[in-house]
Design a protein around this motif. Structure first.
Motif, PDB file in Angstrom:
ATOM      1  N   THR A 136     -82.946 -49.385 -10.029  1.00  0.00           N
ATOM      2  CA  THR A 136     -81.713 -48.613  -9.827  1.00  0.00           C
ATOM      3  C   THR A 136     -81.632 -47.474 -10.854  1.00  0.00           C
ATOM      4  N   ALA A 137     -81.902 -47.807 -12.124  1.00  0.00           N
ATOM      5  CA  ALA A 137     -81.877 -46.783 -13.179  1.00  0.00           C
ATOM      6  C   ALA A 137     -82.925 -45.705 -12.909  1.00  0.00           C
ATOM      7  N   LEU A 138     -84.118 -46.133 -12.523  1.00  0.00           N
ATOM      8  CA  LEU A 138     -85.215 -45.187 -12.249  1.00  0.00           C
ATOM      9  C   LEU A 138     -84.879 -44.268 -11.075  1.00  0.00           C
ATOM     10  N   GLN A 139     -84.373 -44.865  -9.993  1.00  0.00           N
ATOM     11  CA  GLN A 139     -84.058 -44.063  -8.797  1.00  0.00           C
ATOM     12  C   GLN A 139     -82.914 -43.083  -9.079  1.00  0.00           C
ATOM     13  N   ALA A 140     -81.920 -43.537  -9.836  1.00  0.00           N
ATOM     14  CA  ALA A 140     -80.789 -42.657 -10.177  1.00  0.00           C
ATOM     15  C   ALA A 140     -81.281 -41.441 -10.964  1.00  0.00           C
ATOM     16  N   LEU A 141     -82.160 -41.692 -11.934  1.00  0.00           N
ATOM     17  CA  LEU A 141     -82.635 -40.600 -12.789  1.00  0.00           C
ATOM     18  C   LEU A 141     -83.625 -39.687 -12.078  1.00  0.00           C
ATOM     19  N   GLY A 146     -83.121 -35.953 -10.410  1.00  0.00           N
ATOM     20  CA  GLY A 146     -84.309 -35.089 -10.486  1.00  0.00           C
ATOM     21  C   GLY A 146     -84.861 -34.914 -11.889  1.00  0.00           C
ATOM     22  N   ILE A 147     -84.699 -35.932 -12.718  1.00  0.00           N
ATOM     23  CA  ILE A 147     -85.254 -35.845 -14.077  1.00  0.00           C
ATOM     24  C   ILE A 147     -86.721 -36.268 -14.058  1.00  0.00           C
ATOM     25  N   LYS A 148     -87.554 -35.458 -14.707  1.00  0.00           N
ATOM     26  CA  LYS A 148     -88.973 -35.795 -14.798  1.00  0.00           C
ATOM     27  C   LYS A 148     -89.163 -36.652 -16.057  1.00  0.00           C
ATOM     28  N   LEU A 149     -89.668 -37.865 -15.861  1.00  0.00           N
ATOM     29  CA  LEU A 149     -89.737 -38.796 -16.991  1.00  0.00           C
ATOM     30  C   LEU A 149     -90.920 -38.523 -17.921  1.00  0.00           C
ATOM     31  N   ASP A 150     -91.707 -37.476 -17.604  1.00  0.00           N
ATOM     32  CA  ASP A 150     -92.751 -37.069 -18.565  1.00  0.00           C
ATOM     33  C   ASP A 150     -92.197 -36.015 -19.514  1.00  0.00           C
ATOM     34  N   GLY A 151     -90.887 -35.706 -19.405  1.00  0.00           N
ATOM     35  CA  GLY A 151     -90.245 -34.769 -20.337  1.00  0.00           C
ATOM     36  C   GLY A 151     -90.445 -33.312 -19.980  1.00  0.00           C
ATOM     37  N   SER A 152     -91.022 -33.030 -18.800  1.00  0.00           N
ATOM     38  CA  SER A 152     -91.380 -31.634 -18.481  1.00  0.00           C
ATOM     39  C   SER A 152     -90.239 -30.813 -17.868  1.00  0.00           C
ATOM     40  N   GLY A 153     -89.180 -31.470 -17.404  1.00  0.00           N
ATOM     41  CA  GLY A 153     -88.123 -30.723 -16.702  1.00  0.00           C
ATOM     42  C   GLY A 153     -87.203 -29.960 -17.640  1.00  0.00           C
ATOM     43  N   GLU A 154     -86.263 -29.206 -17.055  1.00  0.00           N
ATOM     44  CA  GLU A 154     -85.299 -28.486 -17.896  1.00  0.00           C
ATOM     45  C   GLU A 154     -84.334 -29.488 -18.531  1.00  0.00           C
ATOM     46  N   VAL A 272     -72.372 -39.022  -5.718  1.00  0.00           N
ATOM     47  CA  VAL A 272     -73.474 -39.441  -4.853  1.00  0.00           C
ATOM     48  C   VAL A 272     -73.610 -40.959  -4.907  1.00  0.00           C
ATOM     49  N   PRO A 273     -73.372 -41.651  -3.788  1.00  0.00           N
ATOM     50  CA  PRO A 273     -73.571 -43.100  -3.807  1.00  0.00           C
ATOM     51  C   PRO A 273     -75.072 -43.419  -3.837  1.00  0.00           C
ATOM     52  N   LEU A 274     -75.463 -44.383  -4.657  1.00  0.00           N
ATOM     53  CA  LEU A 274     -76.881 -44.755  -4.727  1.00  0.00           C
ATOM     54  C   LEU A 274     -77.103 -46.019  -3.910  1.00  0.00           C
ATOM     55  N   LEU A 275     -78.011 -45.957  -2.959  1.00  0.00           N
ATOM     56  CA  LEU A 275     -78.393 -47.147  -2.198  1.00  0.00           C
ATOM     57  C   LEU A 275     -79.858 -47.411  -2.523  1.00  0.00           C
ATOM     58  N   LEU A 276     -80.112 -48.464  -3.268  1.00  0.00           N
ATOM     59  CA  LEU A 276     -81.459 -48.726  -3.789  1.00  0.00           C
ATOM     60  C   LEU A 276     -82.460 -48.962  -2.668  1.00  0.00           C
ATOM     61  N   ILE A 277     -83.582 -48.230  -2.738  1.00  0.00           N
ATOM     62  CA  ILE A 277     -84.703 -48.472  -1.822  1.00  0.00           C
ATOM     63  C   ILE A 277     -85.891 -48.895  -2.695  1.00  0.00           C
TER      64      ILE A 277
END
Length: 328
Positions: A136-141, A146-154, A272-277
């Motif tokens: 859930t945390a991963l999908q939300a982010l 749209g956060i890039k977890l390699d730190g490359s995003g704005e 935005v409602p999050l529905l986990l997939i």
């Protein structure tokens, strides 16, 4: 001779922890795309007891009696005939389908597609916390914000509410892998704990500023991962940047109404409602982060299967720090 296993189930809606029954039931049989796991650990999510409270009636449970819990970790005993990635003896973590149920038992079946390998150096208990809360945390982010977890995003400013809970404590750690400034809310007793996970600013939700969700540094939030309950849109709105969005991980009917209204009025600020997939590759990604020591599961408490109702009651109470785990 049919093999039996110990399990915990409930036979009707309602009743909380007192309605859980210890029973012996036949072992489940994996279908062609499933694996049978001998459980070493399972974890509870608020979703589990909310289903018992009729939250998803008439969808869940599909029938009674019902064995709750979806997050499991253990060793594969049997594989279905079309399973390719796993074999008996493999250590894994997986997500039991809530439509079949079965996580609070000695054995459970999981689809190959939502199972991940677990390296021997990571305990079953650490992994058992990951499926619902971690995904859930991963999908939300990564997907909703749209956060890039390699730190490359704005760089983005993010608020995480109820940061000391299951989803929240993973969200703080994952957000800090991206290029983010994290403000988090929690109770006074958990402020140092949340700072230790990497949050840049932590606010006590019981103070006036905390109740108003105001960032101590005056920053507006580009996104909110909303893990708490009962915070109205009117409190979020003034704290959001122009295109700010609130990702609601437990959408209520009022947040669904707000979501619809914001869409209809072309508002730049959205809920935005999050529905986990759930996906196996995402679960594997989280396990690999734990292996690399970039993510950890904080365990609030552990209970044996024989004391499942105590863990259930603790989760309903709503003040667990991190995850509540059942060990077998």
């Amino acid at each position: 001779m049919e093999r039996l296993m110990r399990a915990v189930q409930y036979n009707a809606y309602g009743g909380g922890s007192a309605a859980l029954k210890h029973v012996e039931v036949p072992l489940p049989t994996p279908s062609k795309d499933e694996v049978l796991i001998k459980l070493e650990a399972a974890s509870i999510n608020p979703f589990d007891w909310k289903v018992q409270k009729r939250m998803l009636w008439p969808l869940l449970p599909p029938k009674f009696p019902y064995i709750p819990c979806t997050d499991v970790a253990g060793e594969i005993m049997e594989v279905g005939k079309s399973v390719k990635k796993f074999k008996p003896g493999d250590k894994v973590v997986g997500l039991v389908s809530p439509f079949s149920g079965g996580g609070l038992a000695e054995f459970a079946v999981v689809k190959e597609s939502i199972t991940a390998s677990r390296p021997p150096e990571i305990s079953a208990s650490e992994c058992a916390g990951l499926p619902v809360a971690g995904l859930t945390a991963l999908q939300a982010l990564s997907q909703s914000i749209g956060i890039k977890l390699d730190g490359s995003g704005e760089r983005k400013n993010i608020l995480i509410t109820a940061a000391s809970g299951g989803v929240g404590h993973y969200a703080v750690q994952l957000a800090k892998l991206g290029n983010t400034h994290v403000t988090a809310t929690c109770g006074a007793r958990n402020i140092e704990f949340i700072k230790s996970l990497g949050a840049d600013e932590v606010i006590d939700y019981k103070t006036p500023d905390g109740a108003a969700l105001k960032s101590p540094s005056g920053k507006k939030y580009d996104a909110v991962i909303h893990c708490a309950v009962e915070i109205p849109w009117s409190i979020f709105e003034p704290n959001l940047s122009t295109n700010g969005k609130v990702v609601d991980i437990t959408p209520s009917s009022s947040s669904m109404m707000t979501f619809a209204l914001k869409k209809l009025t072309f508002s730049k600020k959205q809920i935005v409602p999050l529905l986990l997939i759930p996906k196996g590759k995402d679960l594997q990604y989280l396990v690999d982060l734990v292996k690399q020591k970039k993510l950890k599961t904080v365990i609030d408490s552990k209970y044996p299967l024989t004391k499942a109702e105590d863990g259930w009651a603790k989760s309903i109470d709503g003040h667990a720090t991190g995850k509540i785990i059942f060990e077998f």
